[in-house]
Design a protein around this motif. Sequence first.
Motif, PDB file in Angstrom:
ATOM      1  N   ASP A 351      -2.846 -11.495  -9.108  1.00  0.00           N
ATOM      2  CA  ASP A 351      -3.806 -11.947  -8.215  1.00  0.00           C
ATOM      3  C   ASP A 351      -3.668 -12.346  -6.776  1.00  0.00           C
ATOM      4  OD1 ASP A 351      -5.608 -11.494 -10.127  1.00  0.00           O
ATOM      5  OD2 ASP A 351      -5.855 -13.643 -10.731  1.00  0.00           O
ATOM      6  N   ARG A 352      -2.429 -13.214  -6.754  1.00  0.00           N
ATOM      7  CA  ARG A 352      -1.846 -13.345  -5.497  1.00  0.00           C
ATOM      8  C   ARG A 352      -1.545 -12.204  -4.771  1.00  0.00           C
ATOM      9  NH1 ARG A 352       1.910 -17.102  -2.585  1.00  0.00           N
ATOM     10  NH2 ARG A 352       3.743 -15.768  -2.298  1.00  0.00           N
ATOM     11  N   VAL A 353      -0.447 -11.231  -5.330  1.00  0.00           N
ATOM     12  CA  VAL A 353      -0.241 -10.144  -4.741  1.00  0.00           C
ATOM     13  C   VAL A 353      -1.403  -9.252  -4.109  1.00  0.00           C
ATOM     14  CG1 VAL A 353       1.373  -7.958  -4.947  1.00  0.00           C
ATOM     15  CG2 VAL A 353       1.875 -10.170  -5.921  1.00  0.00           C
ATOM     16  N   MET A 354      -2.216  -9.023  -5.255  1.00  0.00           N
ATOM     17  CA  MET A 354      -3.504  -8.303  -4.725  1.00  0.00           C
ATOM     18  C   MET A 354      -4.414  -8.837  -3.675  1.00  0.00           C
ATOM     19  SD  MET A 354      -3.239  -5.670  -6.377  1.00  0.00           S
ATOM     20  CE  MET A 354      -4.583  -4.825  -5.914  1.00  0.00           C
ATOM     21  N   GLY A 355      -4.266  -9.944  -3.569  1.00  0.00           N
ATOM     22  CA  GLY A 355      -5.159 -10.981  -2.631  1.00  0.00           C
ATOM     23  C   GLY A 355      -4.315 -10.263  -1.195  1.00  0.00           C
ATOM     24  N   TYR A 356      -2.911 -10.296  -1.327  1.00  0.00           N
ATOM     25  CA  TYR A 356      -2.361 -10.071   0.099  1.00  0.00           C
ATOM     26  C   TYR A 356      -2.674  -8.597   0.360  1.00  0.00           C
ATOM     27  CZ  TYR A 356       0.708 -14.154   0.777  1.00  0.00           C
ATOM     28  OH  TYR A 356       0.953 -15.435   1.305  1.00  0.00           O
ATOM     29  N   ILE A 357      -2.680  -7.648  -0.294  1.00  0.00           N
ATOM     30  CA  ILE A 357      -2.800  -6.318  -0.139  1.00  0.00           C
ATOM     31  C   ILE A 357      -4.146  -6.300   0.520  1.00  0.00           C
ATOM     32  CG2 ILE A 357      -3.078  -4.076  -1.246  1.00  0.00           C
ATOM     33  CD1 ILE A 357      -1.102  -4.874  -3.239  1.00  0.00           C
ATOM     34  N   HIS A 358      -5.104  -6.748  -0.043  1.00  0.00           N
ATOM     35  CA  HIS A 358      -6.607  -6.752   0.462  1.00  0.00           C
ATOM     36  C   HIS A 358      -6.606  -7.387   1.753  1.00  0.00           C
ATOM     37  CE1 HIS A 358      -7.956  -6.557  -4.275  1.00  0.00           C
ATOM     38  NE2 HIS A 358      -7.755  -5.174  -3.283  1.00  0.00           N
ATOM     39  N   SER A 359      -5.937  -8.588   2.038  1.00  0.00           N
ATOM     40  CA  SER A 359      -6.036  -9.125   3.139  1.00  0.00           C
ATOM     41  C   SER A 359      -5.377  -8.355   4.315  1.00  0.00           C
ATOM     42  CB  SER A 359      -5.429 -10.632   3.062  1.00  0.00           C
ATOM     43  OG  SER A 359      -4.109 -10.523   3.577  1.00  0.00           O
ATOM     44  N   GLY A 360      -4.448  -7.653   3.974  1.00  0.00           N
ATOM     45  CA  GLY A 360      -3.672  -6.670   4.666  1.00  0.00           C
ATOM     46  C   GLY A 360      -4.618  -5.416   5.346  1.00  0.00           C
ATOM     47  N   GLN A 361      -5.431  -5.054   4.538  1.00  0.00           N
ATOM     48  CA  GLN A 361      -6.065  -3.820   4.559  1.00  0.00           C
ATOM     49  C   GLN A 361      -7.352  -4.548   5.439  1.00  0.00           C
ATOM     50  OE1 GLN A 361      -6.508  -2.872   0.402  1.00  0.00           O
ATOM     51  NE2 GLN A 361      -6.593  -0.974   1.140  1.00  0.00           N
ATOM     52  N   GLU A 362      -7.784  -5.838   5.359  1.00  0.00           N
ATOM     53  CA  GLU A 362      -9.017  -6.301   6.064  1.00  0.00           C
ATOM     54  C   GLU A 362      -8.511  -6.554   7.457  1.00  0.00           C
ATOM     55  OE1 GLU A 362     -10.657  -8.418   2.143  1.00  0.00           O
ATOM     56  OE2 GLU A 362     -10.195  -9.889   3.862  1.00  0.00           O
ATOM     57  N   GLN A 363      -7.299  -6.717   7.705  1.00  0.00           N
ATOM     58  CA  GLN A 363      -6.657  -7.098   8.954  1.00  0.00           C
ATOM     59  C   GLN A 363      -6.250  -5.803   9.710  1.00  0.00           C
ATOM     60  OE1 GLN A 363      -4.219 -10.344   7.764  1.00  0.00           O
ATOM     61  NE2 GLN A 363      -5.115 -11.710   8.950  1.00  0.00           N
ATOM     62  N   GLY A 364      -6.405  -4.665   9.130  1.00  0.00           N
ATOM     63  CA  GLY A 364      -6.256  -3.320   9.908  1.00  0.00           C
ATOM     64  C   GLY A 364      -4.761  -2.612   9.465  1.00  0.00           C
ATOM     65  N   ALA A 365      -4.132  -3.137   8.360  1.00  0.00           N
ATOM     66  CA  ALA A 365      -3.146  -2.332   7.776  1.00  0.00           C
ATOM     67  C   ALA A 365      -3.677  -1.035   7.178  1.00  0.00           C
ATOM     68  CB  ALA A 365      -2.310  -3.063   7.119  1.00  0.00           C
ATOM     69  N   THR A 366      -3.053  -0.161   6.812  1.00  0.00           N
ATOM     70  CA  THR A 366      -3.473   1.050   6.148  1.00  0.00           C
ATOM     71  C   THR A 366      -2.565   1.312   5.074  1.00  0.00           C
ATOM     72  OG1 THR A 366      -3.825   2.079   8.295  1.00  0.00           O
ATOM     73  CG2 THR A 366      -3.980   3.629   6.405  1.00  0.00           C
ATOM     74  N   LEU A 367      -3.184   1.586   3.637  1.00  0.00           N
ATOM     75  CA  LEU A 367      -2.218   1.902   2.517  1.00  0.00           C
ATOM     76  C   LEU A 367      -1.724   3.429   2.608  1.00  0.00           C
ATOM     77  CD1 LEU A 367      -4.492   1.023  -0.594  1.00  0.00           C
ATOM     78  CD2 LEU A 367      -2.132   0.155   0.039  1.00  0.00           C
ATOM     79  N   LEU A 368      -0.383   3.526   2.467  1.00  0.00           N
ATOM     80  CA  LEU A 368       0.235   4.780   2.517  1.00  0.00           C
ATOM     81  C   LEU A 368       0.604   4.900   0.859  1.00  0.00           C
ATOM     82  CD1 LEU A 368       1.359   6.909   4.059  1.00  0.00           C
ATOM     83  CD2 LEU A 368       3.679   5.839   4.069  1.00  0.00           C
ATOM     84  N   ALA A 369       0.726   4.091   0.087  1.00  0.00           N
ATOM     85  CA  ALA A 369       0.976   4.420  -1.114  1.00  0.00           C
ATOM     86  C   ALA A 369       0.475   3.213  -2.268  1.00  0.00           C
ATOM     87  CB  ALA A 369       2.445   4.653  -1.443  1.00  0.00           C
ATOM     88  N   GLY A 370       0.073   3.176  -3.335  1.00  0.00           N
ATOM     89  CA  GLY A 370      -0.300   2.192  -4.053  1.00  0.00           C
ATOM     90  C   GLY A 370      -1.416   1.422  -3.716  1.00  0.00           C
ATOM     91  N   GLY A 371      -1.436   0.245  -3.868  1.00  0.00           N
ATOM     92  CA  GLY A 371      -2.633  -0.636  -3.438  1.00  0.00           C
ATOM     93  C   GLY A 371      -3.427  -1.151  -4.363  1.00  0.00           C
ATOM     94  N   GLY A 372      -3.142  -0.749  -5.858  1.00  0.00           N
ATOM     95  CA  GLY A 372      -4.010  -1.087  -6.856  1.00  0.00           C
ATOM     96  C   GLY A 372      -3.224  -1.647  -8.008  1.00  0.00           C
ATOM     97  N   THR A 373      -3.877  -2.135  -9.208  1.00  0.00           N
ATOM     98  CA  THR A 373      -3.348  -2.638 -10.355  1.00  0.00           C
ATOM     99  C   THR A 373      -3.187  -1.328 -11.206  1.00  0.00           C
ATOM    100  OG1 THR A 373      -5.278  -3.323 -11.412  1.00  0.00           O
ATOM    101  CG2 THR A 373      -4.090  -4.913 -10.083  1.00  0.00           C
ATOM    102  N   THR A 374      -2.587  -1.474 -12.233  1.00  0.00           N
ATOM    103  CA  THR A 374      -2.479  -0.306 -13.303  1.00  0.00           C
ATOM    104  C   THR A 374      -2.163  -0.727 -14.688  1.00  0.00           C
ATOM    105  OG1 THR A 374      -1.447   1.909 -13.517  1.00  0.00           O
ATOM    106  CG2 THR A 374      -0.032   0.367 -12.593  1.00  0.00           C
TER     107      THR A 374
END
Length: 499
Positions: A351-374
């Motif tokens: 949850d912590r890691v996913m929270g960071y990924i989401h916050s990065g996207q919200e703050q303007g970063a772009t996903l080049l790979a991954g970004g989800g759970t599996t």
Amino acid sequence: MTTSLHPALGEASRNFLQREHGLLIDGCMVEADSGRRTDILDPATGEVIATAAEASATDVDRAVDAARRAFEGPWRKTTPAERTRLMLRFAELIEAHAEELADLECINSGKPRVFCRNGDVVGIAEMLRYMAGWTTKMGGQTPNVSLPGEWHAYTLREPVGVVGQIIPWNFPLNMAMWKIAPALATGCTIVLKPSEQTPLTALRLGELALEAGIPPGVLNVVTGFGNPAGAAIAAHPGVDKVAFTGSGETGRRILQGASGNLKRVSLELGGKSPVIVFPDANLEAAAAGVCSSIFFHAGQICAAGSRLYVHERAYDQVLDAVARRANSIRLGHGLDVGTEMGPVISRRQLDRVMGYIHSGQEQGATLLAGGGTTGERGFFVQPTVLTGVKPGMAVHDEEIFGPVLCAMSFDDDDLDRISATANATTYGLAASIWTSDLGTAHKMARRMQAGIVNVNALSSPDSALPYGGYKQSGWGRERGYDAIEMYTEVKAVAINLNV
Ligand code: ADP
């Protein structure tokens, strides 16, 4: 236990998992005073694989008393050569039980078994042997004093005493041995607290130490939570030094606890380590190194290369290769053949890691790979690459401790400015430089504010190399001779020969 264990687990590790694990105090497995137990999970399935005793402050008292008795008794009386022999025997026993230890490390930490077997288990035996060598070689000096008349002066290097060692869940075997080996070599005695999430291999190491002939009470293992067990070790007036690896937040708490008796403190804390790729580097090798550094063990490494800086002229090529590799990494159970990356340790960490990924996207970063759970079960996060990352974003500034790479480019050739950008963090654990220019390599190595600098390499896991950080990445160095210094006090003896 309700779980059916992974079919690839060997018989020895199965038998170990099925035991009722206690605390290892004074050479005996004992129940915790509270009688409480914690579930131990396989992070790849989320299922319970064992339970461990939950130590409280009174259990820590017992362990510290045992360590004190051993320090003042049998361990103090062993000669350096005897300690060397015992440590070498301990290393042999680790090798004899290598498959069992690798199984346990894999199923409890989630790391692919091949790495546990060929990296961690091999590494801890090497660490013991390396430190066993110092036992007979460390010593004091005979300084040239200028006092009036004739004097004989020398220094003695003596064990610091009873040491508390508090370690995290990412590398249970390695973190334990990086602390145990120099403590044994110098003649200290130990109260080791593994993480509440990964206590199994530490308990097994404690048993093997006894089997090797290391006297009861020299290595005590108390399992349980940071609070109360870890906090009790940090604050204990009978503990002479505390060595900690973990988060900065917990490191600060330990420091406060340790202030009561001003015990020695060493801290190996987090990092946000830069990887800098110059356009003259072997770019394919650099891309492979970048991926190994951040995706190995799902990024749960304090020295993980989590901030990538690539020169503009190489950026597209390197990022293409990184994304290709990230997308092709095979996730799975560490005991499945072919698994390249396992899960993160827990639901909380996921949850912590996913929270960071989401916050990065919200703050303007772009996903080049991954970004989800599996995966249908377990705690798997995809290898993730974020571009467009900037200082001030949480993903840029904070340690994520997950498989998340933040990629940035630079268009400068000024090494002072490049290093200043990479150094602009509160951390200073590691840095990795990729270049084919020897001058750039050496100049950058000098400019990096980091305890570990690797050039054209992602890591340098050698027992002889000191490991630790600048700035808020910690205090002190583990591995190498520096670790021997951390577990000893220096005494100056001056004898006036004129009377
Ligand atoms: P992580 O986020 O990696 O679990 P921590 O720094 O919280 O990192 O944990 C690392 C180790 O520190 C574990 O063994 C944990 O039990 C222990 N710990 C946690 N809190 C405390 C505390 N207040 N005092 C001493 N040890 C603690």
